[in-house]
Design a protein around this motif. Structure first.
Motif, PDB file in Angstrom:
ATOM      1  N   LEU A   1      46.078  43.568  37.524  1.00 44.90           N
ATOM      2  CA  LEU A   1      44.750  43.256  38.034  1.00 44.90           C
ATOM      3  C   LEU A   1      43.734  42.940  36.930  1.00 44.90           C
ATOM      4  O   LEU A   1      42.725  42.281  37.188  1.00 44.90           O
ATOM      5  N   GLY A   2      43.996  43.432  35.716  1.00 45.23           N
ATOM      6  CA  GLY A   2      43.091  43.139  34.603  1.00 45.23           C
ATOM      7  C   GLY A   2      41.712  43.767  34.737  1.00 45.23           C
ATOM      8  O   GLY A   2      40.729  43.216  34.220  1.00 45.23           O
ATOM      9  N   LEU A   3      41.625  44.916  35.401  1.00 39.86           N
ATOM     10  CA  LEU A   3      40.323  45.532  35.647  1.00 39.86           C
ATOM     11  C   LEU A   3      39.859  46.406  34.481  1.00 39.86           C
ATOM     12  O   LEU A   3      38.661  46.594  34.289  1.00 39.86           O
ATOM     13  N   PHE A   4      40.814  46.979  33.742  1.00 39.13           N
ATOM     14  CA  PHE A   4      40.450  47.922  32.676  1.00 39.13           C
ATOM     15  C   PHE A   4      41.213  47.572  31.400  1.00 39.13           C
ATOM     16  O   PHE A   4      42.280  46.959  31.457  1.00 39.13           O
ATOM     17  N   PRO A   5      40.670  47.988  30.234  1.00 41.24           N
ATOM     18  CA  PRO A   5      41.385  47.759  28.958  1.00 41.24           C
ATOM     19  C   PRO A   5      42.704  48.529  28.945  1.00 41.24           C
ATOM     20  O   PRO A   5      42.866  49.535  29.639  1.00 41.24           O
ATOM     21  N   SER A   6      43.632  48.056  28.146  1.00 42.76           N
ATOM     22  CA  SER A   6      44.962  48.690  28.106  1.00 42.76           C
ATOM     23  C   SER A   6      44.993  49.940  27.247  1.00 42.76           C
ATOM     24  O   SER A   6      45.954  50.703  27.313  1.00 42.76           O
ATOM     25  N   GLY A   7      43.994  50.175  26.413  1.00 44.06           N
ATOM     26  CA  GLY A   7      44.015  51.372  25.583  1.00 44.06           C
ATOM     27  C   GLY A   7      42.883  51.399  24.583  1.00 44.06           C
ATOM     28  O   GLY A   7      42.040  50.500  24.541  1.00 44.06           O
TER      29      GLY A   7
ATOM     30  N   SER B   1      35.887  48.987  22.383  1.00 46.98           N
ATOM     31  CA  SER B   1      36.271  47.641  21.955  1.00 46.98           C
ATOM     32  C   SER B   1      36.311  47.545  20.434  1.00 46.98           C
ATOM     33  O   SER B   1      35.488  48.148  19.741  1.00 46.98           O
ATOM     34  N   ALA B   2      37.286  46.760  19.943  1.00 43.51           N
ATOM     35  CA  ALA B   2      37.490  46.669  18.496  1.00 43.51           C
ATOM     36  C   ALA B   2      36.342  45.971  17.789  1.00 43.51           C
ATOM     37  O   ALA B   2      36.153  46.146  16.581  1.00 43.51           O
ATOM     38  N   THR B   3      35.545  45.192  18.522  1.00 44.80           N
ATOM     39  CA  THR B   3      34.444  44.470  17.861  1.00 44.80           C
ATOM     40  C   THR B   3      33.421  45.425  17.258  1.00 44.80           C
ATOM     41  O   THR B   3      32.863  45.162  16.192  1.00 44.80           O
ATOM     42  N   GLY B   4      33.162  46.557  17.959  1.00 45.49           N
ATOM     43  CA  GLY B   4      32.261  47.574  17.437  1.00 45.49           C
ATOM     44  C   GLY B   4      30.817  47.138  17.322  1.00 45.49           C
ATOM     45  O   GLY B   4      30.041  47.743  16.574  1.00 45.49           O
ATOM     46  N   ASP B   5      30.419  46.072  18.027  1.00 46.03           N
ATOM     47  CA  ASP B   5      29.040  45.578  17.919  1.00 46.03           C
ATOM     48  C   ASP B   5      28.177  45.996  19.102  1.00 46.03           C
ATOM     49  O   ASP B   5      27.053  45.518  19.258  1.00 46.03           O
TER      50      ASP B   5
ATOM     51  N   LEU C   1      28.170  52.865  25.774  1.00 48.40           N
ATOM     52  CA  LEU C   1      28.572  53.960  26.655  1.00 48.40           C
ATOM     53  C   LEU C   1      29.443  53.439  27.795  1.00 48.40           C
ATOM     54  O   LEU C   1      30.482  54.032  28.120  1.00 48.40           O
ATOM     55  N   PHE C   2      29.048  52.317  28.389  1.00 48.67           N
ATOM     56  CA  PHE C   2      29.853  51.733  29.459  1.00 48.67           C
ATOM     57  C   PHE C   2      31.223  51.309  28.940  1.00 48.67           C
ATOM     58  O   PHE C   2      32.245  51.492  29.613  1.00 48.67           O
ATOM     59  N   ASP C   3      31.254  50.763  27.733  1.00 47.15           N
ATOM     60  CA  ASP C   3      32.525  50.333  27.134  1.00 47.15           C
ATOM     61  C   ASP C   3      33.451  51.532  26.918  1.00 47.15           C
ATOM     62  O   ASP C   3      34.658  51.458  27.194  1.00 47.15           O
ATOM     63  N   ILE C   4      32.892  52.652  26.445  1.00 49.69           N
ATOM     64  CA  ILE C   4      33.696  53.861  26.218  1.00 49.69           C
ATOM     65  C   ILE C   4      34.231  54.412  27.538  1.00 49.69           C
ATOM     66  O   ILE C   4      35.414  54.767  27.651  1.00 49.69           O
ATOM     67  N   LEU C   5      33.358  54.458  28.561  1.00 53.95           N
ATOM     68  CA  LEU C   5      33.796  54.959  29.870  1.00 53.95           C
ATOM     69  C   LEU C   5      34.849  54.036  30.480  1.00 53.95           C
ATOM     70  O   LEU C   5      35.799  54.498  31.138  1.00 53.95           O
ATOM     71  N   ASN C   6      34.695  52.736  30.253  1.00 52.73           N
ATOM     72  CA  ASN C   6      35.661  51.769  30.769  1.00 52.73           C
ATOM     73  C   ASN C   6      37.040  51.990  30.141  1.00 52.73           C
ATOM     74  O   ASN C   6      38.075  51.917  30.816  1.00 52.73           O
ATOM     75  N   HIS C   7      37.065  52.270  28.838  1.00 56.12           N
ATOM     76  CA  HIS C   7      38.338  52.526  28.144  1.00 56.12           C
ATOM     77  C   HIS C   7      38.943  53.868  28.573  1.00 56.12           C
ATOM     78  O   HIS C   7      40.162  54.029  28.591  1.00 56.12           O
ATOM     79  N   ALA C   8      38.083  54.838  28.894  1.00 53.58           N
ATOM     80  CA  ALA C   8      38.588  56.189  29.214  1.00 53.58           C
ATOM     81  C   ALA C   8      39.014  56.330  30.669  1.00 53.58           C
ATOM     82  O   ALA C   8      39.660  57.326  31.017  1.00 53.58           O
ATOM     83  N   PHE C   9      38.676  55.340  31.511  1.00 54.95           N
ATOM     84  CA  PHE C   9      38.893  55.539  32.948  1.00 54.95           C
ATOM     85  C   PHE C   9      40.378  55.717  33.306  1.00 54.95           C
ATOM     86  O   PHE C   9      40.729  56.643  34.050  1.00 54.95           O
TER      87      PHE C   9
END
Length: 328
Positions: free
Chosen positions: A167-173, A177-181, A188-196
């Motif tokens: 489905l491509g809804l969440f990051p794989s791990g 994000s590696a960009t770090g920008d 915060l949303f990016d961290i929660l998205n990765h942790a879901f």
């Protein structure tokens, strides 16, 4: 007097267990293969002469006999939280520092997922025991048994393939994000998205355990004579459930909850590995794979202390809830 004796006994048992853990932790890593000096110099990329290696042995104390020389030195350093330095995974960095850099990520992931699984499992267990045989009870029982029987890493791989691969809804791990920008709310949303996905895996994996214990305990309590007496007195069913049944049925569940939080410190090694989540679980796997014994010894010690503290908390909490335990 009975309460004091109980407290002293439990704390004494915990201290004896801690001494055993420290001793086991010391000897376990002394019988593993590998020269500690070569591992240290390999991680730092150094080439030492035999004289320099001997000087390093004397400096680290590994030239002394294992017992009592190295054992006494290890005990003194451990009490000062001096657990040595990582040789390969984080060359030259203090083990305690490396561990507690990773720990907040695991605390967030495992702590919140454990709390969620407790809340959902206990509520479903109460309803299942109260409305035994109804549709929600049957579906909850089936779902809990299925989730309880699936290994965590298998469940994680299934969710990863479905929600990330297909489905491509969440990051794989990863943690973010590696960009770090990203900054502020976006980060915060990016961290929660990765942790879901790892959070969902851990939550689903432990719901069944709490559901089954709570439901079974409530069914036992509902069969007691004092429950029949309360019903015979004409008390409303919800009042009997809330005031008499659930309170007593929570006793074994409270113990299980306290023990579950002991594993927060250890994290969930397999789940962090599946999702490449950089917590202490993945750290311990990397230390094992790289044979970074100082780091592995430190993580093992922290995991053991976490479980030991949780056991002591469960004992004290159980005695507080049920005074009969203190006088038994």
């Amino acid at each position: 007097m009975g309460t004091q004796r109980y407290l002293v006994g439990k704390i004494g048992q915990a201290l004896i267990t801690l001494l055993f853990i420290l001793t086991f932790n010391f000897f376990l890593f002394r019988i593993l293969p590998g020269d500690p000096i070569r591992l240290l110099t390999k991680g730092a990329g150094q080439r030492l002469t035999p004289a320099e290696q001997q000087e390093m042995r004397e400096e680290l104390g590994v030239d002394k006999p294992v017992f009592p020389g190295q054992y006494v030195q290890y005990m003194g350093q451990t009490l000062r939280l001096d657990l040595g330095v990582s040789s390969i995974v984080a060359p030259g960095e203090d083990v305690t520092t490396v561990f507690f850099e990773k720990f907040p990520k695991t605390l967030f992931l495992v702590g919140t997922s454990t709390a969620a699984s407790i809340a959902i499992g206990v509520i479903l267990g109460i309803y299942g025991g109260w409305k035994r045989g109804q549709a929600l009870d049957m579906s909850s029982m089936t779902g809990s048994l299925v989730l309880y029987s699936i290994p965590e890493f298998v469940l994680g791989i299934m969710l990863l393939l479905l929600f990330s691969g297909w489905l491509g809804l969440f990051p794989s791990g990863g943690f973010e994000s590696a960009t770090g920008d990203l900054t502020g709310a976006d980060r915060l949303f990016d961290i929660l998205n990765h942790a879901f996905l790892p959070w969902l895996t851990l939550t689903l994996a432990f719901i069944g355990e709490f559901y089954l214990v709570m439901r079974s305990s409530l069914l036992d309590v509902l069969g007691e004579e004092y429950i029949s007496l309360a019903r015979a007195k004409g008390l409303r069913e919800k009042f009997v459930l809330r005031k008499h049944a659930v309170r007593n049925a929570l006793l074994p569940t409270v113990t299980l909850i306290a023990l579950s939080f002991g594993f927060v410190l250890g994290g969930a090694i397999t789940v962090e590995l599946v999702f490449s989540y950089p917590g202490v679980g993945l750290l311990s796997f990397e230390a094992l794979e790289a044979r970074d014994y100082a780091l592995l010894q430190g993580t093992f010690l922290f995991f053991s202390i976490g479980v030991l503290v949780a056991n002591l908390t469960a004992d004290l909490l159980y005695a507080y809830i049920d005074p009969r335990v203190r006088t038994a």
